[in-house]
Design a protein around this motif. Structure first.
Motif, mmCIF file in Angstrom:
data_model
loop_
_atom_site.group_PDB
_atom_site.id
_atom_site.type_symbol
_atom_site.label_atom_id
_atom_site.label_comp_id
_atom_site.label_asym_id
_atom_site.label_seq_id
_atom_site.Cartn_x
_atom_site.Cartn_y
_atom_site.Cartn_z
ATOM 1 N N GLY A 33 0.817 -1.209 0.000
ATOM 2 C CA GLY A 33 0.000 0.000 0.000
ATOM 3 C C GLY A 33 0.850 1.258 0.000
ATOM 4 O O GLY A 33 1.900 1.314 -0.623
ATOM 5 N N GLY A 34 0.392 2.244 0.734
ATOM 6 C CA GLY A 34 1.137 3.494 0.833
ATOM 7 C C GLY A 34 0.810 4.449 -0.299
ATOM 8 O O GLY A 34 0.278 4.062 -1.339
ATOM 9 N N GLN A 56 5.038 -0.506 -6.043
ATOM 10 C CA GLN A 56 5.388 -1.922 -6.135
ATOM 11 C C GLN A 56 5.180 -2.511 -7.530
ATOM 12 O O GLN A 56 5.475 -3.676 -7.761
ATOM 13 C CB GLN A 56 4.592 -2.725 -5.101
ATOM 14 C CG GLN A 56 5.012 -2.465 -3.670
ATOM 15 C CD GLN A 56 4.318 -1.246 -3.053
ATOM 16 O OE1 GLN A 56 3.440 -0.639 -3.668
ATOM 17 N NE2 GLN A 56 4.690 -0.890 -1.834
ATOM 18 N N LEU A 57 4.690 -1.691 -8.465
ATOM 19 C CA LEU A 57 4.575 -2.122 -9.853
ATOM 20 C C LEU A 57 5.691 -1.555 -10.726
ATOM 21 O O LEU A 57 5.787 -1.893 -11.910
ATOM 22 C CB LEU A 57 3.211 -1.718 -10.425
ATOM 23 C CG LEU A 57 2.012 -2.472 -9.846
ATOM 24 C CD1 LEU A 57 0.704 -1.861 -10.346
ATOM 25 C CD2 LEU A 57 2.069 -3.954 -10.206
ATOM 26 N N SER A 74 -3.340 -3.709 -0.696
ATOM 27 C CA SER A 74 -2.927 -2.481 -1.367
ATOM 28 C C SER A 74 -4.034 -1.436 -1.275
ATOM 29 O O SER A 74 -5.030 -1.623 -0.566
ATOM 30 C CB SER A 74 -2.561 -2.773 -2.831
ATOM 31 O OG SER A 74 -1.970 -1.638 -3.432
ATOM 32 N N THR A 75 -3.866 -0.355 -2.010
ATOM 33 C CA THR A 75 -4.818 0.755 -1.976
ATOM 34 C C THR A 75 -6.025 0.430 -2.854
ATOM 35 O O THR A 75 -5.964 -0.453 -3.718
ATOM 36 C CB THR A 75 -4.157 2.041 -2.493
ATOM 37 O OG1 THR A 75 -3.810 1.846 -3.879
ATOM 38 C CG2 THR A 75 -2.888 2.363 -1.703
ATOM 39 N N PRO A 113 -7.599 1.042 3.143
ATOM 40 C CA PRO A 113 -8.162 2.328 2.697
ATOM 41 C C PRO A 113 -7.209 3.504 2.870
ATOM 42 O O PRO A 113 -7.168 4.410 2.046
ATOM 43 C CB PRO A 113 -9.408 2.493 3.572
ATOM 44 C CG PRO A 113 -9.747 1.109 4.015
ATOM 45 C CD PRO A 113 -8.441 0.392 4.159
ATOM 46 N N SER A 114 -6.440 3.484 3.951
ATOM 47 C CA SER A 114 -5.459 4.546 4.186
ATOM 48 C C SER A 114 -4.266 3.933 4.912
ATOM 49 O O SER A 114 -4.409 2.935 5.622
ATOM 50 C CB SER A 114 -6.065 5.683 5.022
ATOM 51 O OG SER A 114 -6.536 5.200 6.263
ATOM 52 N N PRO A 115 -3.070 4.516 4.729
ATOM 53 C CA PRO A 115 -1.861 3.940 5.338
ATOM 54 C C PRO A 115 -1.793 4.218 6.833
ATOM 55 O O PRO A 115 -1.158 5.160 7.287
ATOM 56 C CB PRO A 115 -0.730 4.636 4.578
ATOM 57 C CG PRO A 115 -1.306 5.933 4.124
ATOM 58 C CD PRO A 115 -2.766 5.688 3.882
ATOM 59 N N ASP A 116 -2.443 3.350 7.605
ATOM 60 C CA ASP A 116 -2.547 3.557 9.055
ATOM 61 C C ASP A 116 -1.601 2.666 9.845
ATOM 62 O O ASP A 116 -1.866 2.361 11.014
ATOM 63 C CB ASP A 116 -3.998 3.325 9.505
ATOM 64 C CG ASP A 116 -4.950 4.340 8.907
ATOM 65 O OD1 ASP A 116 -4.535 5.501 8.707
ATOM 66 O OD2 ASP A 116 -6.110 3.979 8.612
#
Length: 298
Positions: free
Chosen positions: A8-9, A24-25, A53-54, A81-84
């Motif tokens: 994610g991120g 990451q892609l 991921s997001t 949903p969000s980088p928590d």
């Protein structure tokens, strides 16, 4: 054991590269970045993998990797949903993990080194035998940027501190973690840090305080790369190219790992070869099938 790749991120440190795609892609030499952490889980013998991921990037991972059958694994997908915080992955993956043990690797981490597979498999065994958690330490010159492990004179880990102003060692915690099933409950009971995140360091500290944390140091002969900056992307690509050119073996060739593990057949490899035969990746797969490389470095 189940496996999680946290991919994610927001990727803001890599703008403008990541304004329309996931970090990451991005390519690391001849493969998408996510191939590298996925290879770590596969080399540990893990076949059931959740990619987190997001909302916008998850469909792109699904398009690239599908259900994973071509690599002899089963891939599932979930949204953060969000980088928590990294520890949130175990809450998101609660139903996926179920009653199993679990390994998590960060989607922008690259690991390489002779004997790594044996260390991975030992970490799996420790978790499955109820011996707690295993994390991997690596020497860095800028410990202020990482979670840092402090050791006593006998080499036993005695503290872990996130991004310390005055680091007590130069050994950071890499983005690879193996846990028993208690990790889910521990994660649910974490309180957000001052920056509003569920910290993986707090999770590891629980295992440390319970005397259930094994810190495995990756010393000479091992390479760990955290590809979160433009400079480190170039460094990672150069590293992979150099290793592959000089050793004539690919890092993170998922089809090769699956084939050597007995998860896919020669016919499966030939199907991929027909698609990729015009480039060196496809030619490498053909060489693997022809037995050109002795499997002595696993």
């Amino acid at each position: 054991m189940k496996g999680i790749i946290l991919a994610g991120g927001s990727g803001t440190r890599l703008y403008p590269l990541t304004m329309v795609t996931s970090k990451q892609l991005l390519p690391i030499y001849d493969k998408p970045m996510i191939y590298y952490p996925m290879s770590v889980l596969m080399n540990a013998g893990i076949r059931d993998i959740l990619i987190i991921s997001t909302p916008q990037d998850t469909p792109r991972f699904e398009e690239l990797l599908g259900d994973g059958h071509q690599f002899g694994v089963h891939l599932s997908y979930a949204i953060q949903p969000s980088p928590d915080g990294l520890a949130q992955a175990f809450i998101i993956g609660d139903s996926f993990i179920g009653k199993d043990t679990v390994a998590m690797v960060l989607g922008d981490n690259i690991f390489s080194g002779h004997g790594l597979n044996k260390r991975l498999q030992t970490a799996v065994e420790n978790a499955e035998q109820g011996k707690g958690a295993t994390i991997f330490g690596y020497y860095v010159d800028d410990p202020e940027r990482f979670g840092i492990v402090e050791f006593d004179p006998c080499g036993k880990a005695i503290s872990i501190e996130e991004k310390p102003a005055k680091p007590k060692s130069n050994y950071c915690v890499t983005g690879l973690y193996f846990y028993d099933n208690r990790v889910v409950e521990y994660a649910k009971n974490l309180k957000p840090s001052a920056r509003g995140e569920l910290e993986i360091t707090d999770l590891n500290r629980i295992y440390l305080e319970n005397n259930n944390l094994n810190v495995e140091l990756l010393g000479q002969g091992f390479t760990w790369l955290d590809t979160g900056t433009h400079e480190s992307l170039v460094e990672a690509t150069n590293f992979v190219k150099t290793i592959e050119s000089h050793q004539h073996r690919k890092i993170a060739c998922l089809e090769e790992i699956a084939y050597l593990n007995g998860w896919i057949t020669k016919e499966d490899i030939l199907e991929v070869y027909e698609v990729l035969k015009k480039n060196q990746y496809g030619q490498y797969l053909k060489d693997v099938l022809d037995g050109k490389y002795l499997d002595i470095l696993r």
